[in-house]
Motif scaffolding. Structure first.
Motif, PDB file in Angstrom:
ATOM      1  N   CYS A 107     -21.547 -13.858 -11.063  1.00  0.00           N
ATOM      2  CA  CYS A 107     -21.772 -12.660 -11.882  1.00  0.00           C
ATOM      3  C   CYS A 107     -20.712 -12.511 -12.964  1.00  0.00           C
ATOM      4  O   CYS A 107     -20.937 -11.809 -13.958  1.00  0.00           O
ATOM      5  CB  CYS A 107     -21.798 -11.418 -10.992  1.00  0.00           C
ATOM      6  N   SER A 108     -19.563 -13.146 -12.762  1.00  0.00           N
ATOM      7  CA  SER A 108     -18.513 -13.149 -13.789  1.00  0.00           C
ATOM      8  C   SER A 108     -18.649 -14.349 -14.715  1.00  0.00           C
ATOM      9  O   SER A 108     -17.706 -14.695 -15.432  1.00  0.00           O
ATOM     10  CB  SER A 108     -17.134 -13.153 -13.128  1.00  0.00           C
ATOM     11  N   GLU A 109     -19.819 -15.030 -14.649  1.00  0.00           N
ATOM     12  CA  GLU A 109     -20.166 -16.157 -15.519  1.00  0.00           C
ATOM     13  C   GLU A 109     -19.221 -17.341 -15.328  1.00  0.00           C
ATOM     14  O   GLU A 109     -18.910 -18.072 -16.263  1.00  0.00           O
ATOM     15  CB  GLU A 109     -20.185 -15.722 -16.992  1.00  0.00           C
ATOM     16  N   ASN A 110     -18.783 -17.539 -14.092  1.00  0.00           N
ATOM     17  CA  ASN A 110     -17.960 -18.706 -13.740  1.00  0.00           C
ATOM     18  C   ASN A 110     -18.818 -19.636 -12.887  1.00  0.00           C
ATOM     19  O   ASN A 110     -19.152 -19.322 -11.747  1.00  0.00           O
ATOM     20  CB  ASN A 110     -16.709 -18.268 -12.974  1.00  0.00           C
ATOM     21  N   TYR A 111     -19.186 -20.774 -13.425  1.00  0.00           N
ATOM     22  CA  TYR A 111     -20.091 -21.693 -12.745  1.00  0.00           C
ATOM     23  C   TYR A 111     -19.367 -22.795 -11.963  1.00  0.00           C
ATOM     24  O   TYR A 111     -20.009 -23.694 -11.419  1.00  0.00           O
ATOM     25  CB  TYR A 111     -21.041 -22.342 -13.757  1.00  0.00           C
ATOM     26  N   ASN A 112     -18.060 -22.757 -11.892  1.00  0.00           N
ATOM     27  CA  ASN A 112     -17.303 -23.760 -11.145  1.00  0.00           C
ATOM     28  C   ASN A 112     -17.230 -23.352  -9.670  1.00  0.00           C
ATOM     29  O   ASN A 112     -16.218 -22.851  -9.193  1.00  0.00           O
ATOM     30  CB  ASN A 112     -15.890 -23.911 -11.714  1.00  0.00           C
ATOM     31  N   TRP A 113     -18.313 -23.556  -8.954  1.00  0.00           N
ATOM     32  CA  TRP A 113     -18.411 -23.067  -7.581  1.00  0.00           C
ATOM     33  C   TRP A 113     -18.320 -24.166  -6.536  1.00  0.00           C
ATOM     34  O   TRP A 113     -18.180 -23.875  -5.343  1.00  0.00           O
ATOM     35  CB  TRP A 113     -19.740 -22.334  -7.391  1.00  0.00           C
ATOM     36  N   TRP A 114     -18.405 -25.432  -6.905  1.00  0.00           N
ATOM     37  CA  TRP A 114     -18.440 -26.508  -5.913  1.00  0.00           C
ATOM     38  C   TRP A 114     -17.180 -26.510  -5.048  1.00  0.00           C
ATOM     39  O   TRP A 114     -17.235 -26.365  -3.821  1.00  0.00           O
ATOM     40  CB  TRP A 114     -18.605 -27.863  -6.597  1.00  0.00           C
ATOM     41  N   TRP A 115     -16.042 -26.685  -5.683  1.00  0.00           N
ATOM     42  CA  TRP A 115     -14.774 -26.687  -4.949  1.00  0.00           C
ATOM     43  C   TRP A 115     -14.447 -25.294  -4.401  1.00  0.00           C
ATOM     44  O   TRP A 115     -13.857 -25.168  -3.320  1.00  0.00           O
ATOM     45  CB  TRP A 115     -13.635 -27.157  -5.861  1.00  0.00           C
ATOM     46  N   GLN A 116     -14.829 -24.272  -5.166  1.00  0.00           N
ATOM     47  CA  GLN A 116     -14.519 -22.912  -4.730  1.00  0.00           C
ATOM     48  C   GLN A 116     -15.220 -22.585  -3.416  1.00  0.00           C
ATOM     49  O   GLN A 116     -14.637 -21.955  -2.520  1.00  0.00           O
ATOM     50  CB  GLN A 116     -14.937 -21.914  -5.815  1.00  0.00           C
ATOM     51  N   SER A 117     -16.468 -22.999  -3.251  1.00  0.00           N
ATOM     52  CA  SER A 117     -17.185 -22.725  -2.004  1.00  0.00           C
ATOM     53  C   SER A 117     -16.531 -23.456  -0.835  1.00  0.00           C
ATOM     54  O   SER A 117     -16.447 -22.923   0.275  1.00  0.00           O
ATOM     55  CB  SER A 117     -18.646 -23.154  -2.139  1.00  0.00           C
ATOM     56  N   PHE A 118     -16.060 -24.670  -1.074  1.00  0.00           N
ATOM     57  CA  PHE A 118     -15.392 -25.432  -0.018  1.00  0.00           C
ATOM     58  C   PHE A 118     -14.080 -24.763   0.385  1.00  0.00           C
ATOM     59  O   PHE A 118     -13.766 -24.633   1.578  1.00  0.00           O
ATOM     60  CB  PHE A 118     -15.152 -26.863  -0.491  1.00  0.00           C
ATOM     61  N   MET A 119     -13.313 -24.324  -0.608  1.00  0.00           N
ATOM     62  CA  MET A 119     -12.013 -23.712  -0.302  1.00  0.00           C
ATOM     63  C   MET A 119     -12.159 -22.327   0.309  1.00  0.00           C
ATOM     64  O   MET A 119     -11.386 -21.955   1.200  1.00  0.00           O
ATOM     65  CB  MET A 119     -11.156 -23.663  -1.575  1.00  0.00           C
ATOM     66  N   VAL A 120     -13.137 -21.571  -0.148  1.00  0.00           N
ATOM     67  CA  VAL A 120     -13.365 -20.246   0.448  1.00  0.00           C
ATOM     68  C   VAL A 120     -13.809 -20.394   1.894  1.00  0.00           C
ATOM     69  O   VAL A 120     -13.379 -19.652   2.785  1.00  0.00           O
ATOM     70  CB  VAL A 120     -14.392 -19.457  -0.377  1.00  0.00           C
ATOM     71  N   GLY A 121     -14.679 -21.362   2.171  1.00  0.00           N
ATOM     72  CA  GLY A 121     -15.110 -21.597   3.542  1.00  0.00           C
ATOM     73  C   GLY A 121     -13.967 -21.939   4.466  1.00  0.00           C
ATOM     74  O   GLY A 121     -13.934 -21.517   5.626  1.00  0.00           O
TER      75      GLY A 121
END
Length: 744
Positions: free
Chosen positions: A668-682
């Motif tokens: 929603c903040s228009e940041n599409y760099n989610w691949w690594w972020q999803s791994f690190m958040v998990g």
């Protein structure tokens, strides 16, 4: 015989009855402590096995027969053709947990009481005496085994209504009443074996089964009178305990002869001692054996006494589950709200906007075609087909405007069409703008793919271990079974590691799949093996049984290189060549969007820490029991795998939901760099778990010594890395499924 008991206990446990019980009442953990009953006839020899000594104050364990102050084995032939001191074959789990099981010289015959037997007199030097003092000071506990039951110290609950066991018995005790610590060694052991008639035909023949094994130790000093056979004349009235003390060969302040016959000894701070002065201390060892019939304990329930004290925490386990359910329920409500309201309406608006955009484009094409036809007709119009200018809208604000030469003005047409498109797309904001960038391959995708593969390997291993433990296959009677099955599941799960790593790698447009396979097979297992090998060097230097033997290390290396790596290759070939990449629902644009400045709470490490706190809140109560079993109650057994299975399931759901919510806020903040972020958040909760380990070390443990502290923090760090890899994979895969759903 001992090996057969352990093998049969592991082979016959998986039955339909167990599966029915675990699914009907998974929260109530149970175990099947073995199906093969060993019965003994009267006067039949019963082997007593010695294992190791361990302490809650240190991470170093030692084989019992390696201690310089206990009776060494004589090598005499014992029951079953075994020799005293002969090592019992161990599985890989027993070796890795530091077990070193050998046959002892203690004679036990079924039903034959033995008031006292002399075992040996051990002569120890001053150096060995100091070693004994250190181990008594550190509170070391001895583990003996009879009929696969560990020798236990008997206690009663606080309300004195039930008896329970604590595995092991004290090597000695410390007395500080005189102002300085004095160390006493337990050199007499009273063995109590509880029995009952064997079930079935064996019982009809008069055979007995053992349902309890208790050891009561005493310290008997040299002033107590002994008989000719070496046994104390009176075991009930002990005049003096056996103190670990030798008069110093030289003192700077006091004369040792002055206190030769006194219970007082000079202050050790004033002593200057030569450990090689040749002085020796004689330690006599004796034992007693008693049999007591106990019909209140069934053979199949004989392990219950080891867990009675732990049952007091069942209310806390339920509290942990309720706490986890509340947190997971709140997160589930948030996710459902996102799907049911926000995303559903956003997707509808997104699709409506796309439809309106298509309609506007078609209208623009028709009008442009009509305008072009009108322009062409104005140059050479037939007289019969000429139209008045007013019929096509001439003048200010009209769609078409002819100039003096009869040409069409297209600027008014474009402006009108674009205004209609803007109205249709004015609601397309936030995550809807990222459809051309959201599946753009990440930086360092060649590293992320092997990590996902190793995470799936660990996830399969963890699921298998918890399931097998919950249904009773892995139980306390199967000594070392948990670790053995863990190693086996990890090795054979290499197929899943290669498969998922290859598919993720191809999804990232990777070309060299063989290189990715090699990295997957080597990266995590190689780092883990290297860390274990380096730590093993420190333990080797301490001559501890915790050290992994060189032959076992070679065996583990062969399992890795000769079995796991080919399985990883097979899985990678199937995933990359036969199945291929996952198809993305949207196409990636050529030029990446510019990412706006992000809010403070969704920036990399901050979002990882904030999101990781929620899964940690789900498991921190259960972590207390796991840590207590691992670090404090080494003599105890963690057995509540039903609770652990429920909490683990809630944890996985919580991690998936937390990651989805966090990444949605990021989109929603228009940041599409989610691949690594999803791994690190998990895997973000692993940071809090490690901080919890640090707190537990200083608040709950009393570990002393550099090597023991190094082992604690190293093992904790490795465990947290494994946990982060596992949970990070869960977060990644759940987020990827979420992305495919909302952009599909």
């Amino acid at each position: 015989m001992y090996a057969q008991l352990r093998q049969t206990a592991s082979m016959r446990a998986a039955t339909f009855l167990q599966l029915f019980l675990v699914f009907s009442g998974l929260a109530e953990a149970f175990y099947i402590p073995g199906w093969s009953i060993k019965s003994y006839a009267d006067k039949e020899q019963i082997p007593l096995l010695v294992n190791k000594v361990y302490s809650d104050n240190t991470q170093l364990q030692f084989a019992y027969f390696n201690l310089p102050f206990v009776c060494p084995p004589t090598g005499q032939r014992r029951i079953g053709g075994l020799l005293s001191g002969q090592n019992i074959p161990l599985n890989i789990g027993e070796v890795l947990r530091g077990d070193r099981i050998s046959t002892s010289d203690i004679d036990i015959s079924m039903g034959q009481n033995n008031e006292c037997s002399y075992l040996c007199t051990r002569e120890i030097s001053r150096k060995d005496l100091n070693r004994a003092k250190e181990m008594v000071r550190d509170g070391y506990v001895v583990e003996w085994i009879v009929d696969n039951l560990p020798g236990a110290t008997s206690f009663v609950t606080v309300d004195k209504t039930r008896k329970y066991y604590a595995a092991g018995f004290k090597l000695g005790f410390t007395d500080s009443s005189s102002g300085r610590p004095r160390y006493f060694l337990n050199n007499h052991h009273t063995i109590v074996l509880r029995y009952r008639n064997a079930p079935g035909r064996a019982g009809e023949r008069g055979n007995k089964v053992i349902v309890g094994f208790e050891v009561y130790s005493k310290s008997i000093g040299p002033s107590n009178r002994r008989l000719e056979n070496g046994c104390p004349a009176n075991l009930r009235n002990i005049d003096q305990n056996f103190e670990l003390y030798l008069a110093p060969n030289h003192t700077t302040a006091e004369d040792p002869e002055r206190y030769a016959h006194s219970s007082y000894h000079p202050n050790p701070a004033n002593e200057v001692v030569d450990e090689n002065d040749g002085a020796m201390l004689s330690i006599p060892y004796t034992y007693s054996v008693y049999f007591q019939e106990d019909t209140s304990i069934e053979w199949s329930r004989r392990w219950d006494l080891y867990f009675v004290n732990q049952e007091e925490g069942s209310k806390i386990h339920w509290l942990a589950i309720i706490n986890s359910l509340i947190i997971c329920g709140l997160l589930t409500g948030i996710v459902l709200m996102i799907f049911a309201k926000t995303i559903r309406s956003d997707i509808k608006g997104y699709k409506d906007a796309a439809a309106e955009e298509g309609k506007a484009r078609r209208r623009r094409n028709r009008r442009a075609a009509g305008a072009a036809g009108a322009s062409a007709g104005s140059t050479t119009p037939p007289a019969s087909e000429k139209m008045p200018v007013s019929s096509v809208g001439v003048g200010s604000g009209g769609l078409l405007d002819q100039d003096a030469g009869g040409s069409v003005d297209m600027s008014a047409l474009d402006a009108d069409i674009l205004s209609e498109e803007d109205e249709a797309l004015e609601d397309v904001t936030g995550w809807k703008l990222l459809h051309g960038d959201v599946f753009r391959k990440p930086a360092y995708g060649s590293l992320l793919a092997p990590l996902i593969g190793s995470g799936m390997q660990l996830l399969f291993m963890a699921f298998g271990l918890v399931f097998l433990s919950a249904v009773g296959v892995l139980n306390p009677s199967f000594r070392g079974g948990f670790i053995s099955f863990g190693v086996g599941l990890f090795v054979f799960a290499g197929v899943f590691s290669g498969y998922f790593s290859a598919r993720v790698y191809k999804t990232f447009d990777g070309q060299n799949w063989r290189r990715n396979t090699l990295v997957t097979a080597i990266l995590f297992p190689g780092l883990l093996f290297s860390a274990v090998f380096v730590l093993n060097l420190f333990v080797w230097a301490q001559a501890s049984s915790t050290a992994i033997p060189f032959g076992t290390l070679i065996g583990i290396l062969m399992l890795w290189l000769c079995i796991q790596m080919p399985l990883v290759y097979a899985g990678a070939w199937y995933g990359y060549v036969r199945v291929g990449a996952w198809e993305h629902p949207t196409k990636t644009s050529a030029v990446p969007r510019q990412i706006p400045r992000q809010a403070w709470y969704i920036r990399d490490i901050r979002s990882v820490l904030l999101a990781g706190l929620i899964p940690f809140a789900v498991i921190f109560i259960e972590l207390l029991f796991v840590f207590q079993s691992l670090w404090q109650d080494k003599s105890g057994y963690y057995y509540v795998f039903g609770f652990l299975a429920v909490v683990s399931t809630i944890l996985i759901l919580t991690i998936a939901e937390v990651t989805v919510v966090t990444v949605y806020i990021q989109l929603c903040s228009e940041n599409y760099n989610w691949w690594w972020q999803s791994f690190m958040v998990g895997g973000g909760s692993a940071i809090w778990v490690f901080l919890y380990c640090i707190w537990y070390y200083f608040a709950k443990l009393h570990i002393t010594g550099f090597v023991s502290s190094l082992l604690f923090f190293s093992h904790s760090f490795i465990a947290c890395c494994v946990y982060a890899l596992l949970t990070g994979t869960v977060g990644f895969l759940s987020t990827y499924a979420f992305m495919r759903r909302i952009y599909g």
